[in-house]
Design an enzyme around this catalytic site. Structure first.
Site, mmCIF file in Angstrom:
data_model
loop_
_atom_site.group_PDB
_atom_site.id
_atom_site.type_symbol
_atom_site.label_atom_id
_atom_site.label_comp_id
_atom_site.label_asym_id
_atom_site.label_seq_id
_atom_site.Cartn_x
_atom_site.Cartn_y
_atom_site.Cartn_z
ATOM 1 C CD GLU A 307 -11.222 0.529 2.867
ATOM 2 O OE1 GLU A 307 -10.455 -0.426 2.661
ATOM 3 O OE2 GLU A 307 -11.223 1.576 2.188
ATOM 4 C CG ASP A 379 -6.605 5.051 0.010
ATOM 5 O OD1 ASP A 379 -5.530 4.527 0.326
ATOM 6 O OD2 ASP A 379 -7.544 4.429 -0.504
ATOM 7 C CD GLU A 407 -5.894 1.611 -4.350
ATOM 8 O OE1 GLU A 407 -5.079 1.342 -3.446
ATOM 9 O OE2 GLU A 407 -7.123 1.709 -4.144
HETATM 10 O O1 GCW Z 1 -6.267 2.044 -0.780
HETATM 11 C C1 GCW Z 1 -7.425 1.445 -0.287
HETATM 12 C C2 GCW Z 1 -7.648 0.354 -1.246
HETATM 13 C C3 GCW Z 1 -8.108 -0.949 -0.648
HETATM 14 C C4 GCW Z 1 -7.241 -1.243 0.564
HETATM 15 C C5 GCW Z 1 -7.373 -0.122 1.569
HETATM 16 C C6 GCW Z 1 -6.430 -0.281 2.742
HETATM 17 C C7 GCW Z 1 -6.539 -3.370 1.384
HETATM 18 O O2 GCW Z 1 -8.535 0.780 -2.235
HETATM 19 O O3 GCW Z 1 -7.973 -1.917 -1.636
HETATM 20 O O4 GCW Z 1 -7.561 -2.470 1.153
HETATM 21 O O5 GCW Z 1 -7.043 1.091 0.991
HETATM 22 O O6 GCW Z 1 -5.357 0.279 2.690
HETATM 23 O O7 GCW Z 1 -6.771 -0.953 3.690
#
Ligand code: GCW
Length: 690
Positions: A307, A379, A407
């Site tokens: 990311e 995730d 989240e």
């Molecule tokens: O869960 C996702 C999130 C991001 C996060 C990423 C990660 C810190 O949306 O906000 O970034 O994973 O775990 O690296």
């Protein structure tokens, strides 16, 4: 009134009666020996805890009191004769680091209650355990408890954006850490340390794994500069020492998330290539500098090549090169690298990527590298299969990453208790026909451990939702002892948080246990779909509202059916698991129903075991989820007058919002499924009349 809540460390006075008398007899006098760092914390906690529970200040002694009926002694057998009389030195010497004994004894004819350990950290944990026993109104008359942590490292990954005052995925207001003001310390830091130590957490990563702006498509107004990488600058490192020593008093080691490009960003090198000797030298010197300031520093956490964070791929190197160069720098100091496995982007389906990327690297990482893997392959969805990486990298130290913060589970507007979900993960058998290890068995050796994501914020409640405190509590308890049942953890938490009135305990417990299944039902339909949330702006996507049309690739929705063929007919994800699991997932008949559509694309009218079709099951679960939340809200309302007004109101209001928003999810998903399936609900609820 204190400006924030005590969470589960309320220490409310035990009502008058035999129990309180027995507590007073043994605990009104406490003998805590030498003033070492952690023992200072013990003393403070006893003063506060016993003062509250017994309804009067305890007497704290530096030597054994003689003219009393009984007393509490906290110390090591080596340091205190009183303790040695009750606990044989070998009994504590053999315990894992942090382990302790709580037992009774006698000294010169006086009854003693003894908390003992071989280390100060163990004494801190033992003290909190004793106070927990009293706060939950357990007898301490004949205790004989031996405890040691299951996982050696039990970390919090606090996703703080330094100098910004914000938290990534924090739903409790501003960050509690004020990096700008360090070295000044706030009272709240100490209370945070107390909360963490009380459940056995022994490490905190102070900052977000995103240490620079994630390089996602486009910027948005909400997007902020991220400068977590700056913490490695000397002037900021120097400011961390006070904070690190505060945490040290509670047995908590400090860690930092670092930016893989630090040699260029923080230093003045023109590369961060892990195979460049100058880069290795830079990291080694940086590590020396850190350890000069913070001698018990835990190590570096790294999000690399993920990311938009830089990583070894930028330099034609791989994860092994990347992790090992940092590991070499930390090695002389006993530090570890926690290297995250959360990488995706090169595969069409991200579920497939982590195993593909990391499994071939098994055995190549240095001894002081831990590969930190999220519980599932996507995730932190409300429910995912367990990541196939677990159990399949026997030569690598692994860490289990769990998300404490909600989240994808309603962001602390919704109540969602994660402990039952984590129990499911921890008890998953990673290879039923092979070594037969459950996930929890993989995190007991040195170098392994758990990482819980999500730090509290400035909100009064710390977590944005009073009931979400249970997730922080439960995470720590499970990292300490994954064999605790959900029921045991809930019971402890509820009693410490809301008192021991049996009706209140029963009601709150029932509510807590109802939340996660309800969230799964109304936000996924309950049979293995996920990732149907609305995205929104590029960085810090919404992830709260429904947006199923945005991510058809995750659900595999078509006019013929729904689900993803992550199986032998499809992308082969199921085949990443050992045979017994691969076979189970590969066949829709044997695939667990709650994950069915994760592994299979099935016709809308495919019949499930109970004879209902896929589409009807989805409709039914969506509606059942909302009804369940309504029921939980009504249950909560019965607590009016039984719990304090502030918390009662807050949770009641949140439940009202949850009911409303769960309805939005239900309707949005039902509509979406109907759009493709064109099969109405048998009960006439979809499509809606209006
Ligand atoms: O869960 C996702 C999130 C991001 C996060 C990423 C990660 C810190 O949306 O906000 O970034 O994973 O775990 O690296």
């Amino acid at each position: 009134m204190q400006e924030y809540d005590d969470c589960w460390l309320r220490y409310e006075e035990v009502p008058e009666g035999d129990l309180r008398e027995s507590y007073r007899r043994l605990c009104s006098h406490a003998y805590v020996a030498e003033e070492s760092r952690e023992l200072g914390a013990v003393r403070e906690e006893l003063r506060r805890g016993l003062g509250g529970l017994l309804g009067r200040d305890p007497h704290l002694w530096q030597h054994p009191p003689r003219t009393v009926d009984g007393f509490l002694a906290v110390g090591t057998p080596g340091d205190m004769d009183v303790v040695a009389q009750a606990v044989d030195e070998d009994r504590v010497a053999d315990l894992d680091e942090g382990g302790y004994v709580i037992t009774t004894g006698e000294w010169e004819g006086i009854d003693t209650l003894v908390v003992s350990a071989s280390s100060d950290r163990g004494l801190v944990y033992g003290t909190f355990h004793l106070l927990r026993l009293m706060a939950t109104h357990e007898s301490i008359a004949d205790v004989d408890i031996v405890e040691e942590p299951a996982s050696p490292d039990r970390l919090i990954n606090h996703w703080d954006n330094p100098f910004r005052g914000s938290m990534e995925r924090g739903y409790a207001g501003q960050s509690i850490f004020d990096f700008e003001r360090l070295p000044d310390l706030r009272e709240r830091y100490r209370d945070y340390a107390r909360l963490l130590a009380s459940v056995g957490i022994n490490g905190i990563v102070l900052n977000n794994v995103n240490t620079q702006i994630p390089g996602r498509e486009s910027a948005s107004d909400a997007m902020e500069e991220l400068e977590g990488w700056r913490l490695l600058e000397s002037r900021h490192l120097e400011n961390l020492t006070g904070l690190a020593s505060l945490f040290r008093r509670y047995g908590i080691r400090t860690y930092l998330s670092v930016n893989f490009g630090a040699p260029e960003k923080v230093g003045d090198l023109d590369t961060s290539d892990p195979n460049d000797p100058e880069v290795a030298e830079w990291w080694a010197e940086k590590a020396d500098e850190v350890y000069d300031l913070i001698p018990d520093f835990g190590g570096f956490l790294v999000k690399a090549d993920s990311e938009g964070q830089p990583g070894p791929y930028n330099y034609d190197a791989d994860h092994v090169d990347g992790a090992n160069v940092l590991a070499e720098a930390l090695e002389p100091h006993g530090g570890r690298v926690w290297w995250r496995a959360f990488v995706y982007g090169s595969h069409k389906d991200r579920a497939v990527q982590q195993y593909d990327t990391f499994e071939p690297l098994d055995g190549e990482f240095h001894d002081n590298v831990t590969i930190q893997v999220k519980n599932g392959p996507i995730d932190f969805q409300p429910r995912e299969p367990v990541s196939p990486v677990f159990g399949q990298m026997p030569e690598t130290d692994l860490g289990l990453e769990l998300q404490i913060t909600g989240e994808y589970t309603g962001q602390h507007v919704h109540a969602c208790y994660h402990v039952p979900m984590w129990k499911e993960v921890l008890e998953f058998d990673t290879d039923p026909e092979g070594h037969g290890k459950q996930v929890k068995d993989l995190f007991t050796d040195p170098g392994t451990g758990m990482a819980g994501v999500g730090g509290p914020g400035e909100d009064r409640s710390w977590t944005g939702h009073y009931l979400a405190q249970a997730n922080l509590y439960g995470y720590g308890r499970l990292a300490w002892d994954p064999d605790l049942s959900t029921e045991e953890i809930t019971d402890e938490w509820v009693k410490q948080t809301f008192g021991t009135d049996p009706d209140v305990v029963e009601t709150v417990t029932e509510i807590m246990h109802g939340t996660w299944p309800a969230v799964i039902d109304y936000s996924t339909g309950g049979i293995g779909l996920m990732h149907m949330m609305y995205n929104g702006s590029a960085y810090l996507e919404n992830h709260y509202d429904p947006g199923p049309e945005e991510w058809p690739g995750y659900t595999g929705i078509t006019e013929d059916g729904i689900g993803k063929d992550r199986n032998s007919k499809g992308n082969g994800y199921a085949q990443q698991y050992p045979d017994a699991l691969a076979d189970m997932y590969d066949d829709p008949e044997s695939c667990p129903e709650e994950l069915l559509l994760f592994f299979h694309h099935l016709p809308w009218d495919h019949e499930l075991a109970d004879g209902r079709t896929v589409i009807q099951t989805l409709y039914d679960n969506l509606f059942a989820g909302v009804e369940e939340v309504q029921r939980l809200r009504d249950e909560w309302r019965t607590l009016e007058g039984e719990v304090d007004e502030e918390r009662f109101r807050h949770v009641a209001e949140r439940f009202d919002e949850q009911v409303e928003h769960a309805g939005v999810w239900r309707d949005r998903l039902a509509e979406h499924f109907y759009e493709y399936a064109a099969i109405p609900d048998e009960q006439g609820r979809v499509p809606r009349e209006d």
